[in-house]
Design an enzyme around this catalytic site. Structure first.
Site, PDB file in Angstrom:
ATOM      1  N   SER B 276       0.891  -1.186  -0.019  1.00 59.09           N
ATOM      2  CA  SER B 276       0.003  -0.167   0.014  1.00 59.09           C
ATOM      3  C   SER B 276       0.923   1.206  -0.089  1.00 59.09           C
ATOM      4  CB  SER B 276      -0.970   0.053   1.082  1.00 59.09           C
ATOM      5  OG  SER B 276      -1.267   1.126   1.396  1.00 59.09           O
ATOM      6  N   ARG B 315     -29.306 -10.187 -41.862  1.00 58.74           N
ATOM      7  CA  ARG B 315     -28.370  -9.508 -41.568  1.00 58.74           C
ATOM      8  C   ARG B 315     -28.951  -8.584 -40.470  1.00 58.74           C
ATOM      9  NH1 ARG B 315     -24.971  -8.247 -45.353  1.00 58.74           N
ATOM     10  NH2 ARG B 315     -24.393 -10.406 -44.921  1.00 58.74           N
TER      11      ARG B 315
END
Lengths: 449, 449, 449, 449
Positions: B276, B315
């Site tokens: 950290s 399509r």
């Protein structure tokens, strides 16, 4: 699960029955009976225990209100269920209660009961999809040569056949049936692990009891308990969702072809079907809508199942519970989609004349690709494309047939005769491999391959 | 796809490369080359055309800005791509351009290119999951007998072994690999259908050109074009999501075991990992977090794919487009999850002493089930359960070991000796079938079955 | 909707009642009554018609089996419902039937009935969330200073207070209540448009009838019918999902704090709650699990609602139908989450001693940030961070308290006295603005701002 | 985020820029600058520090490769970013580095930077939606009286006007803009809490530093840090999804009206738009497709955000990370949908003659409701409905106009004259309240209310 008022849309009576409360309780009882029998075989239950438990297998002893009340504290229905079962068995012979649920945990009975219900449900889906497959095969064969406009982006294009359109659905349906079979083989297995999946209570005979339990329930025994590995249940919901998706694509196309302005097919169902309360002329695609509705709910169910995979350690905290209604709902929606699809496929009314009329109304413009292709080898593709684009624009402006325009265009007639143009305008001559593809799917023409 | 700043988390460099813009263009070029070659073989392209197209296969000729600009009008990149390809080929030999893209439509090249990319991606996933499987096998074997508390509802329960916990993930991983294999067999096929799926432009030789095209790309040829039947692409994303789910369950368990208050395992990675910026003592489960993040995004991708199945007629209008980034993102997230899982599985540090200490700190209470089971045959299950519940409460109140409480309880000692109680308090004696299950999964002990 | 067996988990009795079939039919009847009354006022219905319809408002005349059967052809229950209503009214006075449903379409009655049900449901949620807000305020105030470890990445960090943790949930809850209020204002409006949303059947008095209808139902009248604009219904489900998410974050944290190894809080509910059938020592976080389960299902419901927004033209084909059970399910899950959250918040048992003990067990390591911050101004942040990292590693290796290590480190003691170190190790002195934040949320300390 | 090749479809250049890596780094720098300035004001940073940090605010010092490499260990980019920033500042004046990032944690800078980016993004969306609102108002006004068939279930029904259809979208758009405004007020707030949300490092001046930081960034300060309460971020994505849904409903309707067989409107965009590579006659609804594609991806993003709400304790483990690309993607898809919708709304070409022709082609059948309504008061609704159903069937069979059939039906002419029938067949006379609704939405006719 669905509100009873909408069960007509979101399930079938058969599938609703399989996942009804009563059938779930019966499946739980089958597990408890088989467990008692397996324990009795291994001398862990008093002789005669299994017979007594078997006499309760219809689960009529269950007090549903008490079950709900106690489940609120217990976190699941299995704990009060076993308590009620024990009391019911004790009323017949106290000794029979000693081994009830012995070695098992709540998740064992709930997961295994779900598997038993899923086995029935898969069989139902399999029967319905077989019937749908046959109906589609019939339609594909019947409409192998029925010409209609191919449509891309919802714009008319070159011709195809209704048979080819439906053959796509047929091929997808077969793949979905394969997936359901594979998923079933993985998912329809016993769950039996006890408190943390070790069968510790049963000491050294856990394996033997488990094997006998699986045998009695006619379920495959897995290598190890799967209670916190939910991938197989997830897969089952996923394949149902995929099947429903393939059916919804079919239904959506049919609904588009049923539009007032298209009118090429219709759901050929009862005279009551699709009428409007206020509009006497209406004939609504009710079955198509049902399939689309089922599909619209499926992605959310799959998302819930995938999310629920993160069940902590040896039993999840809330995520297993999130599956409980999700799996039955997926089976019910899929069953509804299949049932309505069968109605569409078996009853489909085809208006081939309207298909031809619609195609003709496009003034030959959808054949422009064919003419371009014929011209291209002579003058190049780009010039050909440009010539046709202009001819199409003129046909549209003048509302005349493209063939007429072409026959009067010197740029075109320099390369194509009137007869050539006639032939290029004929949709029957521009189906390419459509029928060959159909024959492959139907298995009608091995020689074609 | 991910923001470049987050690629460390949401992809791997290898998978990012496979789905990079350049690799997509190269895959599209491979299709165009193979198509030209197939056409040339059937005398539909000028001799030498394929050689010229092949020379452009690296796609370096593409002007990406122009591609984007024109794609906005075209609706996809294939149209301007073919235009640019045609211009590049024309610069070498105008005759070579005559058959470029002939017979194909935009979706043919985009879908087939996706299939080629997916083939590489599946191979990558397969390699990574093989490595992960090996790592898990090693850990399962190494920790076959490493005892820790089983945990249900995040509450400690009877003991299990770390090996059994990991064996669950191993078994799931193998099933996921099977699913990916099945999905690949269905999905890795050529798409070639022309404008509406009939290959009409190619007349009678469509089938032959298609077969040659498939041969050149080393792809299976389907019975018919699948451009609007998306079930196989959906399935691919689903199996990736399921695999990621199984990995996330694994990562979640590891992260829970890594909690400061548990501390039983840790990600055994580089000294830089998980530090950290402000808290010098921190060791964050970074790899676990990455796997969980990947999983959290997956249900949404699957939902998008399922929703996109309703592509209209020949399509779709918007739904095909919705897939374009979804499929690559699924592969990338899955690859990231697999890569981080390998780090976890290979580097896992196990603190068996802490596992024992944590178990001991529970004061024997998690062994209450064992004592109940031992008492039940003598006094009945309900009375045994009640006795233990009281003893557990007393142990908790007095913070004394359950064994001590039991040894001083006349109700208990009437049925169990001090030695019995000692034995019942020993977690090693209460593992049931755990090791047997492990041996089955590892295939180490066929005789056990 | 849920399987009846799981209603204990996925709904509350009150919310189940609001969305029961019978209440839906009653809401539909209220619409039909108000419509008849509005028509009667405008002389479009025979005098007395409304009185007759009103006498049927309990909907007891409905034959549910027939409704389902006919709905299958009609595509919704409104058509057969109106038919049955007409027959029931005719039995009293044929003239009353002439204006039944006049001017309305199926979607008008179904949507407006849903709005009426939602109004009741929102009121229920509002009451529950008010109670929850009060309970949380009490806990925040009670635990303003109760210290426990802050935890990031499930790793212990610097201290915080339980009050601050709960204040985050409180603030989120208030925001969620605001959102529900805004959403209600938009969503709780009349739907009345007739066949295509023009009220054409009513000619010039459509507006007037609509206004009267809204007045009778005490609903706001929108500018125009909203039947195919579903954004307000979507928003309602979204705010319920968000609220459930905020509650699930709360429940998840509580469940993590309840872990055997943490033991800092527990669900302080009935003695029956959370017991295990086989493990006498167990105390499962049943309420937390229920909240998490509710949340796990919500994203899928929101996804279905968003997907269903694309309802075609003047009435959708399948997507409206997909909403029917989705909206009630969202309300029910949210109600369950709220009810269980109230139990958690009101009954929460806090073990402050265990919190302190857990914090102390971390050997002061979580205070390393405080020491770093104290050193940084003197030696720079990076060197301070490095010193602490080493000290922490040593404390962990030697299992000694960080304070002791620091006091013996010349690098440290050159800058900090023993007293300094003691103070820096005191969590009470390292709460920063925690209490100030709490006071803001509680409105207890305006002066602090 | 999207693959660069598809950015033409899934984003706009402006929105892509706002969420580009460089702009994210710049936003992070703005936070770090403002923090340093706030600390300097409170004597926690050396004088002149803020000036030095400000000189780096363009973030050009960042080494992206190193950032990725180190982020893999750190779990986020903030840690290596701060390290690089510190090094860059040290190169100017080492003293300036002492307070860099002091008091903040990684999530503070990442969340606050996101808020800054979102503020720009919301402004962009607001501008686009204002333009769209204006365009829609123009179209609604222009087509207040343009008649076309109302369509339900994709079947033609009574007439409506194009203005009314578009007014529905307009009203929804305005509601969505309101929602975005409300969501912005809640979400566009500072995040600043330090390691666990207490600002402990800053001791007693945390509140003051926080207030100054908010002032410098021109952000509202919340009552308490919100880092693990994600409801406001979730809400932001939800309102974007809802807006996209409303736009997609609009686009879907336009695309349906553009079908070859309908042809009532078209996207009136550039001559290049929507052409096909192989079909010269095509004019694809490219913009509609883009909007639909954006919508299809949105439910998945919302699902991911909702799922990610369960961030553990004071910082999540994987779920916060799951948001990082999800929020930008939602803004980009929404921006693309808005941009394409503007093109549709501003350029819409309306073929009113075709609308009339299509309506006439229905042979008056869609007026059957009007005739039924006229007959009902005389002969009852059910008999009227039956008469019309038969007349419609005859009209369809004989392909004659319903008006002609009716005029020759004695059952009808007994009650309606030829003139009555003519009038009932006139769509202009059967628009009910359509124009009144439009005027309300436009605010053109307050007197009408």
């Amino acid at each position: 699960m669905h509100n009873d008022l909408n069960s007509f849309l979101l399930s079938t009576p058969e599938m609703t029955r399989i996942f009804s409360p009563h059938e779930q309780l019966r499946a739980m009882m089958r597990f408890e009976w088989a467990l008692t029998a397996a324990l009795e075989k291994h001398a862990l239950a008093e002789p005669g225990s299994a017979t007594i438990v078997e006499s309760l297998v219809d689960a009529n002893f269950v007090d549903l209100d008490a079950l709900q009340r106690e489940a609120r504290d217990a976190g699941n229905i299995a704990i009060p269920f076993v308590r009620q079962l024990t009391a019911a068995a004790a009323a017949r012979d106290e000794r029979a209660t000693r081994a009830i649920h012995l070695g098992a945990t709540s998740q064992d009975v709930l997961d295994s009961a779900l598997v038993l219900q899923m086995r029935d449900a898969v069989e139902l889906i399999d029967g319905d999809t077989a019937r749908l497959e046959a109906a589609l095969e019939n339609q594909v064969r019947a409409h192998r040569d029925t010409i209609l406009a191919g449509r891309t982006w919802l714009q008319a294009g070159p011709p195809t056949t209704l048979g080819l359109k439906l053959a796509g659905t047929l091929a997808a349906l077969r793949r979905c049936r394969d997936r359901i079979r594979s998923a079933s083989q993985r998912a329809l297995v016993l769950q039996f692990g006890g408190a943390v999946g070790t069968l510790a209570v049963l000491g050294s005979v856990g394996g033997a009891v488990s094997a006998e339990l699986a045998r009695l329930l006619d379920l495959r025994e897995p290598d190890l308990p799967w209670h916190t590995q939910r991938d197989c249940i997830v897969e089952m919901v996923q394949v149902l969702a995929t099947l429903t998706g393939s059916l919804a694509k079919f239904a959506r196309d049919i609904a588009l072809l049923m539009q007032s302005e298209v009118g090429e097919v219709s759901e050929g169902t009862s005279s009551e079907r699709g009428g409007s309360s206020t509009m006497p002329h209406k004939h609504n695609p009710v079955a198509c809508a049902a399939v689309i509705a089922a599909h619209a709910k499926m992605p959310g169910l799959v998302a819930a199942m995938l999310r629920a995979m993160l069940q902590e350690h040896e039993r999840g905290l809330g995520l297993w519970q999130a599956e409980w209604d999700t799996v039955p709902e997926a089976f019910q929606l899929c069953a509804a989609a299949a049932a309505y699809s069968i109605e569409i496929a078996e009853g489909l009314k085809v208006d081939a004349a309207r298909m031809k009329a619609n195609f003709d109304a496009l003034l030959g413009m959808t054949m422009s690709e064919a003419v371009t292709a014929a011209l291209a080898p002579q003058i190049g593709r780009a010039p050909a494309h440009d010539l046709l684009r202009k001819a199409v624009a003129r046909a549209a402006d003048e509302k005349r047939h493209l063939g007429d325009i072409l026959k009067q265009s010197p740029d075109i007639t320099a390369h194509l005769s009137g007869g050539d143009i006639e032939r290029l305008m004929d949709p029957r001559a521009y189906l390419g491999s459509a029928q060959q593809f159909i024959d492959r799917v139907l298995g009608d023409a091995d020689a074609n391959r």
